[in-house]
Design a protein around this motif. Structure first.
Motif, short mmCIF file in Angstrom:
data_model
loop_
_atom_site.label_atom_id
_atom_site.label_comp_id
_atom_site.label_asym_id
_atom_site.label_seq_id
_atom_site.Cartn_x
_atom_site.Cartn_y
_atom_site.Cartn_z
N VAL A 139 0.84 -1.19 0.00
CA VAL A 139 0.00 0.00 0.00
C VAL A 139 0.88 1.24 0.00
CG1 VAL A 139 -0.20 -0.22 2.52
CG2 VAL A 139 -1.75 1.30 1.31
N ILE A 140 0.47 2.26 -0.75
CA ILE A 140 1.11 3.57 -0.69
C ILE A 140 0.34 4.43 0.29
CG2 ILE A 140 1.64 5.67 -1.99
CD1 ILE A 140 1.91 3.93 -4.48
N VAL A 141 1.04 4.97 1.28
CA VAL A 141 0.43 5.85 2.28
C VAL A 141 1.29 7.10 2.43
CG1 VAL A 141 -0.75 4.06 3.62
CG2 VAL A 141 1.63 4.61 4.13
N GLY A 142 0.69 8.18 2.83
CA GLY A 142 1.45 9.39 3.11
C GLY A 142 2.33 9.20 4.33
N ASN A 143 3.55 9.73 4.26
CA ASN A 143 4.48 9.50 5.37
C ASN A 143 4.13 10.29 6.62
OD1 ASN A 143 5.22 12.02 4.38
ND2 ASN A 143 7.42 11.61 4.43
N THR A 144 3.23 11.27 6.51
CA THR A 144 2.76 11.99 7.70
C THR A 144 1.27 11.72 7.95
OG1 THR A 144 2.29 13.99 6.39
CG2 THR A 144 4.45 13.84 7.46
N ARG A 160 2.72 -7.31 -4.17
CA ARG A 160 1.97 -6.65 -5.24
C ARG A 160 1.29 -5.39 -4.69
NH1 ARG A 160 0.81 -10.85 -9.04
NH2 ARG A 160 2.77 -12.01 -9.21
N LEU A 161 1.52 -4.29 -5.36
CA LEU A 161 0.88 -3.04 -4.96
C LEU A 161 -0.61 -3.12 -5.29
CD1 LEU A 161 1.41 -0.18 -3.82
CD2 LEU A 161 1.63 0.61 -6.19
N LYS A 162 -1.46 -2.92 -4.27
CA LYS A 162 -2.90 -3.07 -4.46
C LYS A 162 -3.71 -1.87 -3.99
CE LYS A 162 -3.01 -7.37 -6.02
NZ LYS A 162 -3.54 -7.68 -7.37
N LEU A 163 -3.10 -0.93 -3.29
CA LEU A 163 -3.89 0.10 -2.61
C LEU A 163 -3.12 1.41 -2.54
CD1 LEU A 163 -6.33 0.88 -0.67
CD2 LEU A 163 -4.89 0.03 1.19
N ILE A 164 -3.84 2.51 -2.66
CA ILE A 164 -3.30 3.83 -2.36
C ILE A 164 -4.30 4.55 -1.46
CG2 ILE A 164 -4.26 4.88 -4.47
CD1 ILE A 164 -1.68 6.67 -4.47
N CYS A 165 -3.78 5.24 -0.45
CA CYS A 165 -4.62 5.93 0.53
C CYS A 165 -4.32 7.43 0.54
CB CYS A 165 -4.38 5.40 1.94
SG CYS A 165 -4.82 3.67 2.17
N VAL A 166 -5.36 8.23 0.71
CA VAL A 166 -5.20 9.67 0.93
C VAL A 166 -5.92 10.06 2.21
CG1 VAL A 166 -4.94 10.29 -1.50
CG2 VAL A 166 -7.23 10.22 -0.48
N GLU A 167 -5.58 11.24 2.71
CA GLU A 167 -6.22 11.79 3.90
C GLU A 167 -6.77 13.17 3.54
OE1 GLU A 167 -4.96 13.08 8.45
OE2 GLU A 167 -3.87 11.46 7.46
N ASN A 168 -8.07 13.36 3.76
CA ASN A 168 -8.73 14.61 3.36
C ASN A 168 -9.78 15.02 4.40
OD1 ASN A 168 -9.23 16.73 1.60
ND2 ASN A 168 -10.66 15.60 0.32
N THR A 169 -9.52 16.11 5.15
CA THR A 169 -8.34 16.96 5.09
C THR A 169 -7.13 16.25 5.71
OG1 THR A 169 -8.74 18.01 7.26
CG2 THR A 169 -9.84 18.96 5.37
#
Length: 357
Positions: A78-83, A136-145
């Motif tokens: 998974v790709i996540v923001g480092n903060t 295997r890369l399967k997910l990307i996450c964002v945070e809003n706000t």
């Protein structure tokens, strides 16, 4: 002395009318899907967000966990923001419960740099055969706000670009929308527009919306049924929880527009902190969070924090020389002005000490 508590918008307490709504809530056993108030908030939230279905959960952390576990198999990446909150502040459930490998990635102002993301090592090139060595890369996450980046908003244009990035690579796209209603109000759009780009979203009913707890997950009907299963596994099965959901339903129906008041108060706080001698990028204050930096020439962060506490102004302890101030519905404009008066007196006293040193 009145204490002014800027630590978090999690500190809001239910109003008298919200407590009355809770006391009168119709309830049943939610395990059997017989709690009418739980059903009402799930239906209302799904319609509000433009998703097929929704699920009431106990917290935003639980919402993120069950959303991801319902969609992504263990052993994936998974790709996540480092903060991001999901990376730093949710006890590592991506690894320990979901069985995922995280790739923490910089998100200045809350945003991935998409060209840099495309060139990064965990992202497979379109059409390339995946390596047998890597998860295997399967997910990307964002945070809003984005809390850690000062309450910054992700708008429709950016989210659409990230949706395209995910589509090309077959990735699930999840939004930690703990404060997504703050984003929608600040951007002047419907919340359904912002979440239309993601496969799943979780948001908090507490924080700025003012309920005493609870969160919602919204997604396709299939994902919600899977999330319900995993909610049970992590102890989120509930009985007569309608008394809890009643507060959240009232928050969604009556408190969303009030978030604009918090945003205006945050802007006023930011401008006042600058006048008092702290460093704040006022242009980056988009919602209810203000990041202020203590100049090295003034005093040490720890000493300034302790002095504020003695003066009745509370924040979380500094990170480096940064203090986070969070506005919410229980912090009035008068409270902001009183806090600025006290902080101004502190900075003046520290300046005098430096001049006489």
């Amino acid at each position: 002395m009145k204490f002014l508590d800027f630590r978090s918008d999690t500190l809001t307490v239910p109003s008298d009318s919200m407590r009355a709504r809770m006391a009168k809530a119709s309830v049943g056993d939610d395990y059997y899907r017989e709690d009418p108030t739980i059903s009402a908030i799930e239906d209302y939230a799904a319609d509000l967000l433009g998703k097929e279905a929704a699920l009431f959960v106990l917290s935003g952390t639980m919402g993120n966990l069950v959303s991801i576990r319902a969609q992504v198999p263990p052993g994936a990446a998974v790709i996540v923001g480092n903060t991001s909150h999901i990376h730093l502040n949710e006890t590592g459930h991506l690894a320990s419960v979901c069985g995922l490998t995280s790739h923490p990635t910089p998100t200045p102002d809350g945003r991935y740099d998409i060209p840099a993301l495309e060139a990064s090592s965990p992202v497979p090139k379109p059409g390339a055969s995946p390596s047998v060595l890597n998860p295997r890369l399967k997910l990307i996450c964002v945070e809003n706000t984005h809390n850690g980046e000062g309450g910054r908003c992700l708008d429709n244009t950016y989210l659409a670009s990230l949706r395209e990035f995910a589509n090309v690579r077959g990735l699930t796209f999840h939004m930690d929308g703990a404060r997504v209603f703050n984003a929608a109000v600040a951007l002047g759009c419907k919340v359904s527009e912002l979440v239309s780009h993601v496969d799943s979203v979780s948001f908090c009913l507490s924080k700025g919306l003012g309920a005493p707890g609870g969160a919602i997950v919204a997604a396709s009907r299939h994902v919600i049924e899977e999330a319900r299963h995993w909610r049970q596994m992590v102890g989120g099965g509930m009985r007569q929880a309608g008394i809890f959901a009643a507060a959240g339903l009232m928050a969604l129906q009556e408190n969303v527009e009030d978030l604009a008041i918090d945003h205006n108060n945050a802007k006023q706080l930011a401008r006042g902190l600058v006048e008092a001698g702290l460093d704040v990028d006022v242009a980056k204050v988009e919602t209810n969070i203000v990041m202020a930096y203590i100049p090295q020439s003034l005093t040490s962060p720890g000493e300034f924090f302790d002095s504020m506490k003695r003066a009745g102004v509370l924040t979380l302890p500094p990170k480096g020389n940064r203090l986070r101030f969070v506005i919410h519905r229980d912090i009035s404009n008068a409270d902001v002005m009183l806090g600025l008066q006290r902080i101004g007196q502190l900075t003046e006293s520290f300046k005098k000490v430096q001049q006489n040193a």
